[in-house]
Design a protein around this motif. Structure first.
Motif, PDB file in Angstrom:
ATOM      1  N   TYR A   1      74.938   8.214  50.013  1.00 41.59           N
ATOM      2  CA  TYR A   1      74.894   9.401  50.011  1.00 41.59           C
ATOM      3  C   TYR A   1      74.992  10.304  48.400  1.00 41.59           C
ATOM      4  O   TYR A   1      76.024   9.918  47.995  1.00 41.59           O
ATOM      5  CB  TYR A   1      76.071  10.088  51.055  1.00 41.59           C
ATOM      6  N   ALA A   2      74.240  11.212  48.596  1.00 39.37           N
ATOM      7  CA  ALA A   2      74.075  12.040  47.308  1.00 39.37           C
ATOM      8  C   ALA A   2      74.717  13.335  47.267  1.00 39.37           C
ATOM      9  O   ALA A   2      74.716  13.906  46.334  1.00 39.37           O
ATOM     10  CB  ALA A   2      72.666  12.059  46.635  1.00 39.37           C
ATOM     11  N   GLY A   3      75.348  13.807  48.232  1.00 36.49           N
ATOM     12  CA  GLY A   3      75.702  15.252  48.469  1.00 36.49           C
ATOM     13  C   GLY A   3      76.952  15.673  47.997  1.00 36.49           C
ATOM     14  O   GLY A   3      77.092  17.036  47.616  1.00 36.49           O
ATOM     15  N   PHE A   4      77.807  14.834  47.558  1.00 38.27           N
ATOM     16  CA  PHE A   4      78.998  15.367  47.110  1.00 38.27           C
ATOM     17  C   PHE A   4      79.182  15.534  45.572  1.00 38.27           C
ATOM     18  O   PHE A   4      80.026  16.159  45.112  1.00 38.27           O
ATOM     19  CB  PHE A   4      80.331  14.340  47.352  1.00 38.27           C
ATOM     20  N   GLY A   5      78.158  14.954  44.590  1.00 34.87           N
ATOM     21  CA  GLY A   5      78.133  15.008  43.480  1.00 34.87           C
ATOM     22  C   GLY A   5      78.192  16.171  42.702  1.00 34.87           C
ATOM     23  O   GLY A   5      79.052  16.508  41.684  1.00 34.87           O
TER      24      GLY A   5
ATOM     25  N   PRO B   1      84.152  15.970  41.255  1.00 35.32           N
ATOM     26  CA  PRO B   1      84.253  14.940  40.126  1.00 35.32           C
ATOM     27  C   PRO B   1      84.470  13.539  40.688  1.00 35.32           C
ATOM     28  O   PRO B   1      85.025  13.335  41.699  1.00 35.32           O
ATOM     29  CB  PRO B   1      85.759  15.179  39.376  1.00 35.32           C
ATOM     30  N   LEU B   2      83.704  12.806  39.863  1.00 32.39           N
ATOM     31  CA  LEU B   2      83.907  11.189  40.234  1.00 32.39           C
ATOM     32  C   LEU B   2      84.849  10.428  39.534  1.00 32.39           C
ATOM     33  O   LEU B   2      84.883  10.808  38.079  1.00 32.39           O
ATOM     34  CB  LEU B   2      82.435  10.760  40.003  1.00 32.39           C
ATOM     35  N   TRP B   3      85.505   9.525  40.035  1.00 32.06           N
ATOM     36  CA  TRP B   3      86.263   8.459  39.341  1.00 32.06           C
ATOM     37  C   TRP B   3      85.790   7.271  39.916  1.00 32.06           C
ATOM     38  O   TRP B   3      86.119   6.814  41.007  1.00 32.06           O
ATOM     39  CB  TRP B   3      87.837   8.657  40.118  1.00 32.06           C
ATOM     40  N   ILE B   4      85.359   6.609  39.018  1.00 30.68           N
ATOM     41  CA  ILE B   4      84.495   5.296  39.349  1.00 30.68           C
ATOM     42  C   ILE B   4      85.444   4.054  39.172  1.00 30.68           C
ATOM     43  O   ILE B   4      86.157   4.017  38.052  1.00 30.68           O
ATOM     44  CB  ILE B   4      83.173   5.089  38.459  1.00 30.68           C
ATOM     45  N   ALA B   5      85.415   3.212  39.986  1.00 25.72           N
ATOM     46  CA  ALA B   5      86.015   1.971  39.683  1.00 25.72           C
ATOM     47  C   ALA B   5      85.195   0.715  39.258  1.00 25.72           C
ATOM     48  O   ALA B   5      84.314   0.352  40.166  1.00 25.72           O
ATOM     49  CB  ALA B   5      86.934   1.691  41.141  1.00 25.72           C
ATOM     50  N   ARG B   6      85.345   0.242  38.160  1.00 26.93           N
ATOM     51  CA  ARG B   6      84.476  -0.817  37.707  1.00 26.93           C
ATOM     52  C   ARG B   6      85.282  -1.535  36.617  1.00 26.93           C
ATOM     53  O   ARG B   6      85.603  -0.850  35.531  1.00 26.93           O
ATOM     54  CB  ARG B   6      83.205  -0.552  37.316  1.00 26.93           C
TER      55      ARG B   6
ATOM     56  N   LEU C   1      76.309   4.508  38.706  1.00 25.07           N
ATOM     57  CA  LEU C   1      77.206   5.394  39.321  1.00 25.07           C
ATOM     58  C   LEU C   1      76.536   5.573  40.877  1.00 25.07           C
ATOM     59  O   LEU C   1      75.458   5.366  40.995  1.00 25.07           O
ATOM     60  CB  LEU C   1      77.357   6.777  38.676  1.00 25.07           C
ATOM     61  N   PRO C   2      77.491   5.855  41.714  1.00 26.93           N
ATOM     62  CA  PRO C   2      76.836   6.289  43.156  1.00 26.93           C
ATOM     63  C   PRO C   2      75.889   7.385  43.131  1.00 26.93           C
ATOM     64  O   PRO C   2      75.707   8.239  42.197  1.00 26.93           O
ATOM     65  CB  PRO C   2      78.290   6.638  43.968  1.00 26.93           C
ATOM     66  N   ALA C   3      75.214   7.499  43.992  1.00 33.00           N
ATOM     67  CA  ALA C   3      74.135   8.430  44.130  1.00 33.00           C
ATOM     68  C   ALA C   3      74.763   9.837  44.072  1.00 33.00           C
ATOM     69  O   ALA C   3      75.724  10.173  44.700  1.00 33.00           O
ATOM     70  CB  ALA C   3      73.109   8.465  45.388  1.00 33.00           C
ATOM     71  N   GLY C   4      74.013  10.723  43.273  1.00 34.73           N
ATOM     72  CA  GLY C   4      74.439  12.244  43.376  1.00 34.73           C
ATOM     73  C   GLY C   4      75.335  12.694  42.144  1.00 34.73           C
ATOM     74  O   GLY C   4      75.355  13.656  41.699  1.00 34.73           O
ATOM     75  N   TRP C   5      75.844  11.437  41.397  1.00 33.43           N
ATOM     76  CA  TRP C   5      76.676  11.525  40.297  1.00 33.43           C
ATOM     77  C   TRP C   5      75.823  11.170  38.944  1.00 33.43           C
ATOM     78  O   TRP C   5      75.445  10.005  38.910  1.00 33.43           O
ATOM     79  CB  TRP C   5      77.827  11.040  40.344  1.00 33.43           C
ATOM     80  N   SER C   6      75.720  11.933  38.065  1.00 34.08           N
ATOM     81  CA  SER C   6      74.952  11.746  36.701  1.00 34.08           C
ATOM     82  C   SER C   6      76.071  11.241  35.699  1.00 34.08           C
ATOM     83  O   SER C   6      75.574  10.487  34.766  1.00 34.08           O
ATOM     84  CB  SER C   6      74.049  12.798  36.351  1.00 34.08           C
ATOM     85  N   SER C   7      77.265  11.565  35.965  1.00 31.80           N
ATOM     86  CA  SER C   7      78.382  11.273  34.829  1.00 31.80           C
ATOM     87  C   SER C   7      79.709  11.001  35.867  1.00 31.80           C
ATOM     88  O   SER C   7      79.721  11.507  36.873  1.00 31.80           O
ATOM     89  CB  SER C   7      78.450  11.996  33.745  1.00 31.80           C
ATOM     90  N   TYR C   8      80.568  10.459  34.956  1.00 32.40           N
ATOM     91  CA  TYR C   8      81.946  10.277  35.815  1.00 32.40           C
ATOM     92  C   TYR C   8      82.959  11.244  35.003  1.00 32.40           C
ATOM     93  O   TYR C   8      83.063  11.329  33.713  1.00 32.40           O
ATOM     94  CB  TYR C   8      82.254   8.670  35.583  1.00 32.40           C
TER      95      TYR C   8
END
Length: 282
Positions: free
Chosen positions: A223-227, A231-236, A244-251
Motif C-alpha cells: 500500500y502506498a498511501g501513508f508515505g 516518516p519511514l523507519w526502514i529495517a534492513r 523501500l515500501p510503496a509510497g516512500w521515496s526516502s527514509y
C-alpha cells in the motif's frame, strides 16, 4: 474398507473398521505443522506475549547481508533502539561511542508495558540524546485506535521540546502466529490507518512507521498511501537500504543491524544532528 451399521436406541450407528479406523488413528497422532520460525528471546527464554522487540522478524524472514555494515557518514546520525531485553542501559557509554538518539519500547498491544521504560527513556534524555518511544503492534489483539490510546497512556506522547521524537508504530511479522496477524491486506491497511489517525489527532504529530519492505508487500499489498504523511523507519540488515515500501521515496531512519558494537539494535537518522533536532521539534 468395510463398514457396518448397527442400531442403538432406534438410531443408526456407523461402526468404522479396517483401513478407515487405521487412517483416523494416524491423523489424530500426526504432529501439527510447525509455526513460522522467529528468533528466540535474546535472553534465551521462549517468546511469549510482551517479549517482542523491534526487528524480531527481520533476521528470520529477510536475513542479514554478507556485505559489511554501512560506513559512518557525516550526513547521518547514529542511534539505537532498546526494549526490556537490554535492562538498565549505560547511556553515558553509548553517548561516548557516538550515539545521539534512542527509541525505547513503551508498549505492546493493550496488555504490556516495558518495566525498564523509565530508566531507558529518561536515561537517554539525561545523557543528552534526542529520544522517543515505540509501540509493538499486535493487530490481532485490539483495534488500531485502542492501541494508539494505550501507547499514549504509557509513554508514547510527543512534545515540541527539540529532544522528544514522534512516536513509532512498529508493524512487522507476528512473532506469536500468522505473519499478517490473520488480516487481509485491506484490513491491515485499515488497522494501520486507525492507529496513525488516532495518534495524529491526539498529539498533532504524525507517527513514524517502522517496517520491512518484504513484510509491507506481503501484508498490506504494498500500500502506498501513508508515505506522504508518515516518516519511514526502514529495517534492513545490509550495507544499503534496498527497495523501500510503496509510497516512500526516502527514509527518515534505518535500522541497519541487530548486532551493533554495543547495546541494542543500531540505526541511522538520515540527516545531521541539527536536522535530527529539527525533526524532533516538528
Amino acid at each position: 474398507m468395510r463398514t457396518s451399521i448397527h442400531r442403538l436406541r432406534g438410531r443408526p450407528r456407523l461402526c468404522l473398521t479396517g483401513a478407515l479406523a487405521v487412517l483416523l488413528l494416524f491423523l489424530s497422532s500426526s504432529p501439527a505443522a510447525p509455526a513460522t520460525p522467529v528468533p528466540p528471546d535474546p535472553t534465551g527464554g521462549p517468546i511469549t506475549r510482551g517479549n517482542a522487540y523491534m526487528g524480531i522478524g527481520v533476521l528470520a524472514h529477510d536475513g542479514a547481508s554478507d556485505a559489511p555494515p554501512p560506513a559512518p557518514r557525516a550526513t547521518q546520525t547514529e542511534g539505537v533502539d532498546v526494549s526490556s531485553h537490554q535492562g538498565e542501559v549505560d547511556w553515558r557509554s553509548l553517548w561516548d561511542s557516538g550515539v545521539r538518539w534512542a527509541y525505547t519500547k513503551a508498549t505492546e498491544g493493550t496488555y504490556y508495558t516495558n518495566p525498564y521504560f523509565t530508566q531507558q527513556y529518561d536515561g537517554s534524555f539525561d545523557a543528552g540524546m534526542v529520544r522517543g518511544a515505540y509501540h509493538f503492534a499486535t493487530p490481532d489483539t485490539a483495534g488500531g485506535a485502542a492501541q494508539a490510546d494505550y501507547f499514549l497512556a504509557h509513554g508514547g506522547g510527543w512534545s515540541a521540546d527539540g529532544k522528544t521524537l514522534p512516536g513509532v508504530l512498529d508493524i512487522e511479522w507476528n512473532p506469536y502466529g500468522d505473519a499478517c496477524y490473520g488480516k487481509s491486506a485491506s484490513a491491515m491497511v485499515t488497522w494501520i490507518r486507525d492507529f496513525l489517525d488516532r495518534y495524529k489527532s491526539r498529539t498533532g504529530r504524525a507517527a513514524v512507521v517502522y517496517t520491512a519492505t518484504s513484510w509491507w508487500s506481503e501484508c498490506t499489498g504494498n500500500y502506498a498511501g501513508f508515505g506522504p504523511a508518515n516518516p519511514l523507519w526502514i529495517a534492513r540488515y545490509a550495507s544499503t537500504v534496498g527497495t523501500l515500501p510503496a509510497g516512500w521515496s526516502s527514509y527518515t531512519m534505518w535500522q541497519y543491524t541487530s548486532s551493533g558494537p554495543s547495546v541494542g539494535d543500531h540505526d541511522r537518522f538520515n540527516g545531521s544532528q541539527d536536522k535530527l533536532r529539527e525533526f524532533a521539534t516538528g
